[in-house]
Design a protein around this motif. Structure first.
Motif, short mmCIF file in Angstrom:
data_model
loop_
_atom_site.label_atom_id
_atom_site.label_comp_id
_atom_site.label_asym_id
_atom_site.label_seq_id
_atom_site.Cartn_x
_atom_site.Cartn_y
_atom_site.Cartn_z
N SER A 58 -9.03 11.87 8.30
CA SER A 58 -7.96 12.98 8.44
C SER A 58 -6.92 12.49 9.13
CB SER A 58 -8.42 14.03 9.21
OG SER A 58 -8.51 13.72 10.51
N LEU A 59 -6.93 11.43 10.28
CA LEU A 59 -5.46 10.93 10.55
C LEU A 59 -4.85 10.04 9.68
CD1 LEU A 59 -6.84 10.33 14.47
CD2 LEU A 59 -5.00 11.44 13.67
N PHE A 60 -5.66 9.21 8.88
CA PHE A 60 -5.09 8.16 7.99
C PHE A 60 -4.75 8.97 6.77
CE2 PHE A 60 -8.02 4.92 9.58
CZ PHE A 60 -7.04 3.74 9.90
N THR A 61 -5.17 10.16 6.34
CA THR A 61 -4.65 10.86 5.21
C THR A 61 -3.58 11.59 5.52
OG1 THR A 61 -6.19 12.51 5.50
CG2 THR A 61 -6.75 10.65 3.96
N MET A 62 -3.33 12.01 6.83
CA MET A 62 -2.39 12.98 7.60
C MET A 62 -1.22 11.87 7.53
SD MET A 62 -1.93 15.04 11.15
CE MET A 62 -1.75 13.34 11.79
N VAL A 63 -1.32 10.83 8.01
CA VAL A 63 -0.01 9.95 8.00
C VAL A 63 0.50 9.36 6.95
CG1 VAL A 63 0.64 7.56 9.08
CG2 VAL A 63 -0.90 8.88 10.52
N ALA A 64 -0.53 9.10 5.95
CA ALA A 64 -0.10 8.83 4.67
C ALA A 64 0.76 9.84 3.93
CB ALA A 64 -1.26 8.22 3.78
N THR A 65 0.28 11.01 3.98
CA THR A 65 0.83 12.31 3.45
C THR A 65 2.12 12.48 4.20
OG1 THR A 65 -1.33 13.17 2.78
CG2 THR A 65 0.73 14.59 2.61
N TRP A 66 2.19 12.58 5.42
CA TRP A 66 3.48 12.93 6.12
C TRP A 66 4.52 11.83 5.94
CZ3 TRP A 66 3.41 16.69 9.83
CH2 TRP A 66 4.65 16.87 10.69
N ASN A 67 4.23 10.47 5.89
CA ASN A 67 5.06 9.29 5.43
C ASN A 67 5.31 9.26 3.89
OD1 ASN A 67 5.49 9.25 8.20
ND2 ASN A 67 4.14 7.62 8.35
N ASN A 68 4.79 9.95 3.30
CA ASN A 68 4.94 9.67 1.69
C ASN A 68 6.30 9.97 1.33
OD1 ASN A 68 4.50 9.25 -0.91
ND2 ASN A 68 2.85 10.92 -0.94
N TYR A 69 6.96 8.91 0.75
CA TYR A 69 8.53 8.85 0.24
C TYR A 69 8.44 8.69 -1.25
CZ TYR A 69 13.17 7.48 -0.51
OH TYR A 69 14.25 7.59 -1.08
N PHE A 70 7.68 7.79 -1.82
CA PHE A 70 8.21 7.40 -3.11
C PHE A 70 7.55 8.46 -4.05
CE2 PHE A 70 7.13 4.80 -7.24
CZ PHE A 70 8.60 4.58 -7.24
N LEU A 71 6.39 9.00 -3.86
CA LEU A 71 5.92 10.01 -4.66
C LEU A 71 6.67 11.32 -4.69
CD1 LEU A 71 3.66 11.02 -6.75
CD2 LEU A 71 2.35 11.93 -4.67
N PRO A 72 7.18 12.03 -3.84
CA PRO A 72 7.97 13.12 -3.78
C PRO A 72 9.41 12.63 -4.34
CG PRO A 72 6.91 12.94 -1.75
CD PRO A 72 6.67 11.59 -2.33
N LEU A 73 9.86 11.40 -4.28
CA LEU A 73 11.01 11.03 -4.70
C LEU A 73 11.10 11.20 -6.26
CD1 LEU A 73 13.68 9.88 -4.36
CD2 LEU A 73 12.73 7.45 -4.54
N ILE A 74 9.90 10.86 -6.87
CA ILE A 74 10.07 10.85 -8.29
C ILE A 74 9.50 12.04 -8.93
CG2 ILE A 74 9.59 8.42 -8.52
CD1 ILE A 74 6.59 8.86 -9.27
N MET A 75 8.88 12.88 -7.97
CA MET A 75 8.38 14.04 -8.50
C MET A 75 9.47 15.38 -8.29
SD MET A 75 5.29 13.73 -10.05
CE MET A 75 3.99 12.76 -10.22
N ILE A 76 9.93 15.25 -7.14
CA ILE A 76 10.62 16.61 -6.66
C ILE A 76 12.06 16.35 -6.83
CG2 ILE A 76 11.18 18.15 -4.68
CD1 ILE A 76 8.07 18.26 -5.72
N LYS A 77 12.67 17.44 -7.38
CA LYS A 77 14.30 17.30 -7.61
C LYS A 77 14.88 18.67 -6.81
CE LYS A 77 14.13 13.61 -10.13
NZ LYS A 77 14.38 12.30 -9.48
N ASP A 78 14.22 19.47 -6.53
CA ASP A 78 14.83 20.72 -5.75
C ASP A 78 14.65 20.36 -4.33
OD1 ASP A 78 15.62 23.19 -5.03
OD2 ASP A 78 13.76 24.40 -5.86
N PRO A 79 15.82 20.40 -3.64
CA PRO A 79 15.96 20.15 -2.26
C PRO A 79 15.13 21.18 -1.55
CG PRO A 79 18.03 19.88 -3.15
CD PRO A 79 17.23 20.69 -4.39
N ASP A 80 14.93 22.29 -1.95
CA ASP A 80 14.01 23.21 -1.41
C ASP A 80 12.63 22.90 -1.01
OD1 ASP A 80 16.06 24.98 -0.86
OD2 ASP A 80 15.92 26.33 -2.73
N TRP A 81 12.26 22.08 -2.04
CA TRP A 81 10.65 21.62 -1.99
C TRP A 81 10.55 20.05 -1.40
CZ3 TRP A 81 7.35 24.91 -1.79
CH2 TRP A 81 7.43 26.18 -2.62
#
Length: 309
Positions: free
Chosen positions: A227-250
């Motif tokens: 859970s710590l490894f997955t939490m850190v990976a999701t918390w610091n995830n940048y590239f996936l939201p960069l290409i998936m999310i365009k709405d600043p509210d998300w």
């Protein structure tokens, strides 16, 4: 004199060998290795702590103080609390929205990934079924594939399903953690004795009851580690939201802070580097607290299987 005679007395046949209490002096070569190892460890420690020290010190400065003072020392004005207040109130409090989005992605994505890793790792470690070796090969191969290599195919797939620019575009890919599955596989194989499971089944316990009442308590250190490894990976995830999310509210925190940082390069944009630094400090604090609070669990989880009995 008595101690001298005792030490000089010959040992009779069959008597147990006496262990020397005083250790042999370490050789100069061993001392040099120890000093070199200490120096290397100290350099790694400095390399790890200096960015955190810079972040903490810089968060106490105003926007003007960042440019007029040395990076690793304080400015005349201590503005930490004012910077934290501005971070949460700037741009109508959008930072709070980004923080809640990140918690949503971590709660559903990392939580779901941990759950799937626990179930899959337990099944692969304690059940024998056709294709088990093939599953092992697939998991090992998936661990070796970097996430960036799957970003474009994932985007195309979610675009065809109409899920881009939604939270599900970040949550669903986060549910898959090959490394977490492999770690739970290894941990379950070492932590859960097969005889204990067989005893529970002989006593009439079903598979679900055996898992929840017998296996799950033994898997607690591994669960915390994954859970710590997955939490850190999701918390610091940048590239996936960069290409998936365009709405600043998300936006998660990573994208939101990057958008604040990019304001200085836009025409008429207001530089808010002090808020970016303070927001980064606020972002790091939950991760540090989680590691410190769960330290004894994830350390024992990482050590599973390292000693062969």
């Amino acid at each position: 004199m008595t101690s001298t005679l005792t030490s000089a007395r010959p040992r009779t046949r069959g008597s147990a060998p006496q262990l020397r209490t005083a250790g042999r002096p370490r050789s100069p070569r061993a001392r040099r290795r120890s000093v070199l190892l200490t120096l290397l460890t100290g350099l790694v420690l400095l390399y790890s702590l200096i960015p955190l020290v810079w972040l903490l010190i810089s968060a106490t400065k105003t926007q003007e103080g960042l440019s007029r003072s040395f990076g690793l020392w304080f400015d005349g004005d201590f503005a930490l609390w004012d910077n934290i207040r501005q971070t949460f109130t700037y741009d109508d409090g959008v930072f709070t929205r980004w923080l809640l989005n990140t918690l949503l992605y971590v709660g559903l994505g990392a939580g779901g990934a941990t759950l799937l890793a626990v179930l899959g790792g337990y099944a692969l470690a304690k059940f024998d079924f056709p294709g088990r070796r093939a599953v092992f090969a697939v998991v090992i191969g998936a661990v070796a594939v970097p996430g960036t290599a799957l970003a474009v195919p994932t985007f195309l797939m979610f675009s065809n399903m109409g899920l881009t620019n939604t939270p599900w575009a970040v949550i669903i890919p986060s549910l898959i953690s090959p490394f977490g599955l492999y770690l739970m596989w290894v941990f379950a194989g070492e932590a859960i004795p097969t005889e204990l499971l067989e005893a529970a089944r002989i006593d009439g316990a079903g598979e679900l009851r055996t898992f929840f009442q017998v296996a799950l308590p033994l898997l607690a250190p591994g669960i915390v580690t994954v859970s710590l490894f997955t939490m850190v990976a999701t918390w610091n995830n940048y590239f996936l939201p960069l290409i998936m999310i365009k709405d600043p509210d998300w936006y998660p925190l990573t994208l939101g802070l990057n958008s604040w940082n990019a304001q200085a390069a836009t025409a008429g944009g207001q530089p808010v580097f002090h808020l970016v630094i303070t927001g980064s400090l606020v972002t790091v604090v939950p991760l540090i607290a989680a590691f410190l609070l769960l330290q004894r669990y994830w350390q024992s989880g990482l050590a599973a299987g390292s000693v062969k009995e």
